[in-house]
Design an enzyme around this catalytic site. Structure first.
Site, PDB file in Angstrom:
ATOM      1  N   ASP A  66      17.186  49.988  23.402  1.00  0.00           N
ATOM      2  CA  ASP A  66      16.659  49.714  22.039  1.00  0.00           C
ATOM      3  C   ASP A  66      16.353  51.290  21.737  1.00  0.00           C
ATOM      4  OD1 ASP A  66      15.261  48.626  19.707  1.00  0.00           O
ATOM      5  OD2 ASP A  66      13.391  48.916  20.618  1.00  0.00           O
ATOM      6  N   ASP A  68      14.078  52.307  18.146  1.00  0.00           N
ATOM      7  CA  ASP A  68      12.712  52.211  17.798  1.00  0.00           C
ATOM      8  C   ASP A  68      11.829  52.048  18.502  1.00  0.00           C
ATOM      9  OD1 ASP A  68      14.270  52.984  15.428  1.00  0.00           O
ATOM     10  OD2 ASP A  68      13.822  50.865  14.448  1.00  0.00           O
ATOM     11  N   ALA A 174      18.782  47.829  15.348  1.00  0.00           N
ATOM     12  CA  ALA A 174      19.052  47.339  13.873  1.00  0.00           C
ATOM     13  C   ALA A 174      19.170  48.208  13.228  1.00  0.00           C
ATOM     14  CB  ALA A 174      17.796  46.488  13.378  1.00  0.00           C
ATOM     15  N   LYS A 218      21.159  41.362  18.659  1.00  0.00           N
ATOM     16  CA  LYS A 218      21.316  42.335  19.765  1.00  0.00           C
ATOM     17  C   LYS A 218      21.954  41.757  21.066  1.00  0.00           C
ATOM     18  CE  LYS A 218      17.877  45.562  18.716  1.00  0.00           C
ATOM     19  NZ  LYS A 218      16.553  46.283  19.320  1.00  0.00           N
ATOM     20  N   ASP A 241      10.879  47.913  23.774  1.00  0.00           N
ATOM     21  CA  ASP A 241       9.505  47.880  23.512  1.00  0.00           C
ATOM     22  C   ASP A 241       9.056  46.565  22.924  1.00  0.00           C
ATOM     23  OD1 ASP A 241       8.459  48.655  20.222  1.00  0.00           O
ATOM     24  OD2 ASP A 241      10.568  49.034  20.844  1.00  0.00           O
ATOM     25  N   ASN A 244      10.713  40.904  20.417  1.00  0.00           N
ATOM     26  CA  ASN A 244      12.033  40.435  19.626  1.00  0.00           C
ATOM     27  C   ASN A 244      13.207  40.717  20.394  1.00  0.00           C
ATOM     28  OD1 ASN A 244      10.776  39.668  17.169  1.00  0.00           O
ATOM     29  ND2 ASN A 244      10.244  41.861  16.873  1.00  0.00           N
TER      30      ASN A 244
END
Length: 313
Positions: A66, A68, A174, A218, A241, A244
């Site tokens: 991921d 962010d 995203a 994802k 992190d 989701n």
């Protein structure tokens, strides 16, 4: 327009938009991928412990990160928006909107789907009518200006361990796939899975292919890419992190919680997943709003704090 040929008809009724977004992201990622081992991550002065995993020479394994708050502090789309504002792509009131979205992200410490969707909609309206090549060129400059010094050295070391073992490493985010691809290339990674914006003849239409690459989408992207690249997901690793991303983390045999939010931390501990936290000090300090957040950041941060307080009551 982006190709849609990977959509699997038998899965259309339940998760059509997630599948479409995931498969479009996987297709775009394959086209833009770098050969394994062609670049190295930039050197870092911060030492990070060498992980026992991954297994060297296991070419059917890969790592999915991921972006962010896992690889980079803050939200990539916000930093990209700041760069576009500097280049007069949009007006002051829209920068205020970006600042509010970033303030919420940092103060809440978690990804809120509603606010992320709002950020995606803002970005789509801004890039509509612009050429893809133009945004890619500008994105390189924006990375140097706003993103390069926000990479977590500890996460970067984990990614390098996979590369050193001869494995492919992908960002899964995203953020727009073009932005994610730039970040992946600058970090020496294999490529990126990101939200695919529709383009016709190289010009953005202002619409998405499927939906933002978030949550279940994802997982669909990772599943589609693994099938195309002949990867064994049980031998792969994923890092995030956010709670989701539990669908993506649950796909692989080696899930890691990196700088986890409270829900992911609890879930990871219950399943004995590995955890890494590269933040220091109190949470408010380590996710605080940057001084250069731009017009409206202070007001937006105050509003976000009030809204967050009300939400938690």
């Amino acid at each position: 327009m982006a190709a849609l040929g990977w959509l699997t008809p038998r899965r259309r009724p339940a998760t059509a938009r997630s599948v479409l977004a995931g498969e479009a992201a996987a297709e775009a990622a394959q086209k833009a991928a770098l050969p394994t081992g062609t670049e190295e991550l930039p050197a870092t002065s911060e030492e990070a412990p060498e992980p026992a995993f991954p297994v060297a020479g296991d070419t059917r394994a890969a790592a999915f990160f991921d972006l962010d708050n896992t690889v980079m502090q803050g939200a990539a789309i916000f930093h990209f928006g700041r760069g576009l504002y500097k280049r007069k792509f949009f007006q002051r009131r829209e920068l205020t909107r970006f600042a509010w979205q970033q303030a919420w992200f940092r103060l809440a410490g978690v990804e809120d789907p509603e606010h992320m969707q709002d950020a995606r909609d803002s970005a789509l309206s801004i890039v509509k009518g612009h050429r893809v090549s133009e945004l890619m060129s500008i994105g390189e400059e924006i990375y140097d200006e706003y993103m390069a010094d926000r990479i977590w050295p500890g996460t970067r070391a984990l990614a390098q361990a996979h590369l050193d073992a001869g494995q492919r490493v992908w960002l899964v985010t995203a953020a727009p796939v073009e932005t994610a691809t730039i970040i992946a290339r600058r970090l020496g990674l294999t490529g990126a899975l990101g939200t695919v914006a529709e383009s016709v003849d190289g010009v953005y239409t202002g619409r998405l292919v499927g939906e933002p690459l978030h949550g279940p989408a994802k997982a669909e992207a990772v599943r589609a890419l693994a099938a195309a690249e002949s990867l064994d997901l049980e031998r792969c690793a994923a890092y995030s992190d956010s709670h989701n991303d539990i669908p993506m983390l649950s796909l692989v045999g080696h899930p890691y919680a990196i700088n986890p939010d409270s829900k992911l931390r609890k879930h990871a501990r219950s399943l004995d997943w590995r955890l890494r936290d590269y933040r220091t000090g109190r949470k408010a300090a380590k996710v605080g709003i940057p001084a250069a957040a731009g017009v409206g950041a202070l007001a937006g941060g105050t509003a976000a704090a009030v809204a967050l307080h009300r939400r938690r009551r």
